[in-house]
Design a protein around this motif. Structure first.
Motif, PDB file in Angstrom:
ATOM      1  N   GLN A 227     -11.250 -36.872  77.080  1.00  0.00           N
ATOM      2  CA  GLN A 227     -10.464 -35.728  76.640  1.00  0.00           C
ATOM      3  C   GLN A 227      -9.266 -35.450  77.550  1.00  0.00           C
ATOM      4  N   ARG A 229      -5.750 -36.440  79.210  1.00  0.00           N
ATOM      5  CA  ARG A 229      -4.580 -37.313  79.078  1.00  0.00           C
ATOM      6  C   ARG A 229      -4.086 -37.670  80.475  1.00  0.00           C
ATOM      7  N   GLN A 230      -4.060 -38.945  80.790  1.00  0.00           N
ATOM      8  CA  GLN A 230      -3.758 -39.402  82.140  1.00  0.00           C
ATOM      9  C   GLN A 230      -2.322 -39.915  82.215  1.00  0.00           C
ATOM     10  N   ILE A 231      -1.618 -39.507  83.282  1.00  0.00           N
ATOM     11  CA  ILE A 231      -0.236 -39.926  83.539  1.00  0.00           C
ATOM     12  C   ILE A 231      -0.174 -40.385  84.994  1.00  0.00           C
ATOM     13  N   THR A 350      -9.474 -30.221  76.310  1.00  0.00           N
ATOM     14  CA  THR A 350      -8.522 -31.265  76.661  1.00  0.00           C
ATOM     15  C   THR A 350      -7.738 -30.830  77.889  1.00  0.00           C
ATOM     16  N   ILE A 352      -4.634 -32.438  81.114  1.00  0.00           N
ATOM     17  CA  ILE A 352      -3.639 -33.417  81.556  1.00  0.00           C
ATOM     18  C   ILE A 352      -3.876 -33.678  83.034  1.00  0.00           C
ATOM     19  N   GLU A 392       7.487 -35.772  78.633  1.00  0.00           N
ATOM     20  CA  GLU A 392       6.039 -35.994  78.586  1.00  0.00           C
ATOM     21  C   GLU A 392       5.238 -34.737  78.897  1.00  0.00           C
TER      22      GLU A 392
END
Length: 669
Positions: A227, A229-231, A350, A352, A392
C-alpha cells in the motif's frame, strides 16, 4: 490500532471470549487480519509460535488476545504476573501496553509497563499491588528482579515482540537470563516482520516444537508494504533539506516521519525545519523519556506534523494518518528499510515513502534494492529545482523552502505538557525551539549604584573632588597647628620608588652636592702646553705613572689635587669630563665674588590652599651609542720600569732548558 480489512471471519469465530471480542468491537476492531486469523487458533491451544508478518498487520493482537485469554480474569490473591511481553524500545512498550489494555477492557486484567528512564518507586508499588501482565524492556525487568521486587516464577506465557531488533541491539544475553528466570513449562511466542537466522537458532534452543506462521507473499521474505508508494532519488547532501522543506508543503500531506541515521542528524534536521516554520520535534536516545513521550503525544494529537527520529521510532509505532515517510539518510539494510516505510500505509491505508540516496550510498542501496526485489537500481538524479519533484509529490508550483506564515497553524511542541516522570540517569536537554525563544522575557538593565567608602551616595548630592591629595593618607587625626617645615614637606612631591631610576637619581644628587675640585694634571712624556683643549676634554681621568718633564713655562704652575668623588652603593660608571688646564688656571686667578644670601620668603598660612606640586621630570638616561662601546676602563698600574711577566709557554721553555743543562753537568761529572 484500527483493522479495516474486510474478511468473512470474526474474532468470535476464532474462539475469542465474548469479553475480549466486545472490547475490540467497542474500539471498532471487528475483522481480524491474516496473521491474526492464522496465529490465534494455534496460540489459544497453548502451542509455541513464530509469527512473521508485515508491519501494520496487527501482530500485537495476534499474541495479546491469546495471552489475556489464557490468563483469565484476575484474582484477589494473585499478585505475581502470569504473562510477560519483552520489547526492545520504550515507545513500543507503551504502545503494546495500550493495545493490551484495550483488549482487556472488560476482563479487568492488570497490565503494567516497566522501562528505563522513569522512576523505580511507582513501578515497584504497582508490582507489589499485583499485576497480571508485564510489558517491559529487558534492562528494567532484570533490575527489578535483581532488587527482589519482581518474581517471574509464575509466568505461563512469554512473548518476544520485534525479536530481531532485540538481537540487533545486543539484548541476547539479557533474553537468555530472562528465559532462565521463568518456568520451563510455558508458552513462548516470537513475533517480528523479519526472521533472520539468529531468531531461528534461538527458537530451536528455547521453544518447544514451534509452529512458524508466515502471513507473507510468495515473492520473498521482508516484502515491503504494497500500500506504500515508494520513491527513490539520488540527491546531494547539501540539497536534501531544501527538497524536504518543499515536500512538506505538498497537497494532501498529513503527518510525516523523517528518519535519520544519527542523533546529531536528527537535531540538525529538526532545528532547520523549525527555523523554516514547520511544527517539528525530534525523538532519539539522547533525550529524556519525558521529552520523548511529549513529542509522540504531540505528534499523535496533531500539535506537530513532522517527527524526526532515529530507528528508535522505526519499530512498532502505530500512529494514524501518517501519510509520508522520508528516509533522510539511506537505511543500513533491507530490514531497516521495511520497518521504516511500514510507519505509513498501515491497516489498509496508503502512503508515500521517499528515500534520499547520496552518491556515496549507491552501493548500499543497490544491495537493499536487490534483497527486496525493487525497481530502483539506478535512482534518478534529483535536485530541489527538478520538475519531477513537483509533479510526483503534487507540490504547488513556485513553492519555496520556507513555510508561509499563513500556513503555520500547528500549536507546536510547547503546547504539549511534559510529564515529570522522575527520570533516572544523566540529565538530557533538548534545543530550544523558535516559539520558546520568542517567549523568553527581555533582559532587565543592570542597576549601578554610586558608592564612596562603602556608603551609597544620593543621586542629587554633588560629588566633591579634592584639589590636592594628602601626602599621608593613613593619618587618622589632623593636628591643630602646622609648622613651617611640615607645610614644606607636605608641598614637596613624594618620590616613587623605582628600580631603574633610583641609582641614577642618587648619583645626580651626589654630584650636585660635591664641591668643585681642580683636576690633577696627567703625567705625560710631552709638555702640557702641547695638549689641546679637545684632547683634554675627551681623555678619561686615570692615574698614570709617567716621567715628569718640566719646562720654563710650566715650572711656576702648581699641580692641582684631584678630589675623589664617592659614588653611592650601586651606581653605574659615569665618564667624567676633564676641564682644560688653561680654564682651571684662569678660574684660580679670578677673584672670589660673594653671592648675596637670599632672604627666606614669607610662608603661607596653613589655611590657604597649597599650590599644586611641581611636575617632576625624569632624568635623561645615559644610553651608549653601541652596546659594545667601552664605558669603563680599568686603570693601568704598571710603569715603564716594570718587567713584562713571562707567559706560561716561556716559563715551560726555561724549565726545560734548566733541566737539560743540569743533566749534562751530571753526565760530565
Amino acid at each position: 490500532m484500527r483493522l479495516r480489512q474486510a474478511t468473512l471471519t470474526t474474532f468470535r469465530d476464532l474462539g475469542v471470549t465474548p469479553e475480549i471480542a466486545d472490547a475490540l468491537e467497542t474500539e471498532g476492531i471487528v475483522t481480524p487480519f491474516p496473521i491474526q486469523e492464522m496465529a490465534l487458533p494455534l496460540a489459544l491451544t497453548g502451542q509455541d509460535l513464530i509469527g512473521q508478518a508485515r508491519t501494520g498487520t496487527g501482530k500485537t493482537y495476534a499474541f495479546g488476545i491469546a495471552m489475556l485469554q489464557s490468563i483469565g480474569k484476575p484474582r484477589k490473591n494473585r499478585k505475581k504476573p502470569r504473562g510477560l511481553v519483552v520489547v526492545p524500545t520504550r515507545e513500543l512498550a507503551v504502545q503494546v501496553s495500550e493495545d493490551l489494555v484495550t483488549a482487556a477492557g472488560k476482563l479487568g486484567s492488570r497490565v503494567l509497563t516497566v522501562y528505563g528512564g522513569r522512576a523505580y518507586e511507582p513501578q515497584i508499588e504497582a508490582v507489589k499491588a499485583g499485576v497480571d501482565v508485564i510489558v517491559g524492556t529487558p534492562g528494567r525487568l532484570l533490575d527489578l528482579v535483581k532488587q527482589k521486587h519482581l518474581d517471574l516464577s509464575q509466568v505461563t506465557s512469554l512473548v518476544l515482540d520485534e525479536a530481531d531488533r532485540m538481537l540487533d541491539l545486543g539484548f541476547l544475553p539479557d533474553i537468555e537470563r530472562i528465559f532462565k528466570l521463568i518456568p520451563a513449562q510455558r508458552q513462548t511466542m516470537l513475533f517480528s516482520a523479519t526472521m533472520p537466522g539468529e531468531i531461528v537458532a534461538l527458537s530451536r534452543k528455547y521453544l518447544n516444537r514451534p509452529t512458524h506462521v508466515r502471513a507473507e507473499l510468495e515473492s520473498g521474505e521482508g516484502e515491503a508494504t504494497p500500500q506504500v508508494r515508494q520513491i527513490v532519488w539520488r540527491t546531494h547532501r547539501m540539497d536534501k533539506i531544501e527538497i524536504l522543506a518543499r515536500m512538506l508543503q505538498a497537497d494532501g500531506r498529513g503527518l510525516t516521519m523523517v528518519f535519520c541515521e544519527t542523533k546529531r542528524a536528527c537535531d540538525m534536521v529538526a532545528e532547520q525545519l523549525d527555523t523554516r516554520g514547520f511544527a517539528v520535534a525530534a525523538v532519539h536516545g539522547d533525550l529524556g523519556q519525558g521529552q520523548r513521550e511529549q513529542a509522540l503525544r504531540a505528534f499523535r494529537n496533531g500539535k506537530i506534523d513532522v517527527l524526526v527520529a532515529t530507528d528508535v521510532a522505526a519499530r512498532g509505532i502505530d500512529i494514524d494518518d501518517v501519510t509520508h515517510v522520508v528516509n533522510y539518510d539511506c537505511p543500513t539494510d533491507d530490514k531497516t528499510y521495511v520497518h521504516r516505510i511500514g510507519r505509513t500505509g498501515r491497516a489498509g491505508r496508503t502512503g508515500i515513502a521517499v528515500t534520499f540516496v547520496e552518491w556515496e550510498e549507491l552501493t548500499r542501496w543497490k544491495m537493499i534494492n536487490q534483497m527486496l526485489g525493487l525497481e530502483f537500481t539506478e535512482p534518478e538524479e534529483t535536485y530541489s529545482t527538478s520538475p519531477h519533484v513537483y509533479s510526483e509529490l503534487a507540490i504547488p508550483e513556485g513553492t519555496k523552502g520556507v513555510l508561509p506564515h499563513a500556513n503555520r497553524s500547528r500549536a507546536g511542541l510547547s503546547a504539549e505538557r511534559i510529564e515529570d516522570l522522575g527520570e533516572t540517569g544523566r540529565v538530557r536537554t533538548r534545543g530550544r525551539r523558535r516559539d520558546e525563544r520568542e517567549e523568553r522575557p527581555a533582559r532587565t538593565p543592570r542597576q549601578r549604584r554610586r558608592t564612596r567608602g562603602g556608603r551609597e551616595l544620593a543621586e542629587s548630592a554633588p560629588v566633591e573632588r579634592p584639589e590636592v591629595e594628602l601626602v599621608d593618607a593613613q593619618a587618622e587625626e589632623t593636628p591643630a597647628i602646622f609648622t613651617t617645615d611640615e607645610i614644606q614637606a607636605a608641598a614637596e612631591p613624594r618620590r616613587a620608588r623605582t628600580r631603574r631610576g633610583a641609582a641614577s637619581s642618587a648619583i645626580e644628587q651626589a654630584l650636585a652636592e660635591a664641591p668643585e675640585a681642580p683636576v690633577k694634571r696627567a703625567r705625560t712624556r710631552r709638555p702640557v702646553a702641547e695638549v689641546s683643549e679637545a684632547e683634554a676634554v675627551e681623555a678619561p681621568v686615570r692615574r698614570v705613572r709617567a716621567r715628569r718633564v718640566t719646562t720654563p713655562e710650566t715650572e711656576p704652575a702648581v699641580a692641582p689635587v684631584v678630589a675623589p668623588v664617592v659614588a653611592p652603593v650601586v651606581a653605574p660608571v659615569v665618564t667624567p669630563v676633564v676641564t682644560p688646564v688653561e680654564t682651571l688656571a684662569e678660574r684660580a686667578e679670578a677673584p672670589v665674588v660673594e653671592r648675596p644670601v637670599a632672604q627666606p620668603e614669607p610662608q603661607p598660612s596653613f589655611l590657604e590652599t597649597p599650590p599644586p606640586p611641581p611636575v617632576r621630570r625624569e632624568p635623561e638616561r645615559i644610553i651608549p651609542a653601541s652596546p659594545f662601546s667601552v664605558i669603563f676602563q680599568s686603570p693601568d698600574l704598571a710603569s715603564d720600569d716594570d718587567d713584562i711577566a713571562p707567559s706560561a709557554a716561556t716559563e715551560r721553555k726555561q724549565q726545560r732548558r734548566q733541566a737539560r743543562g743540569g743533566g749534562n753537568r751530571r753526565r760530565v761529572g
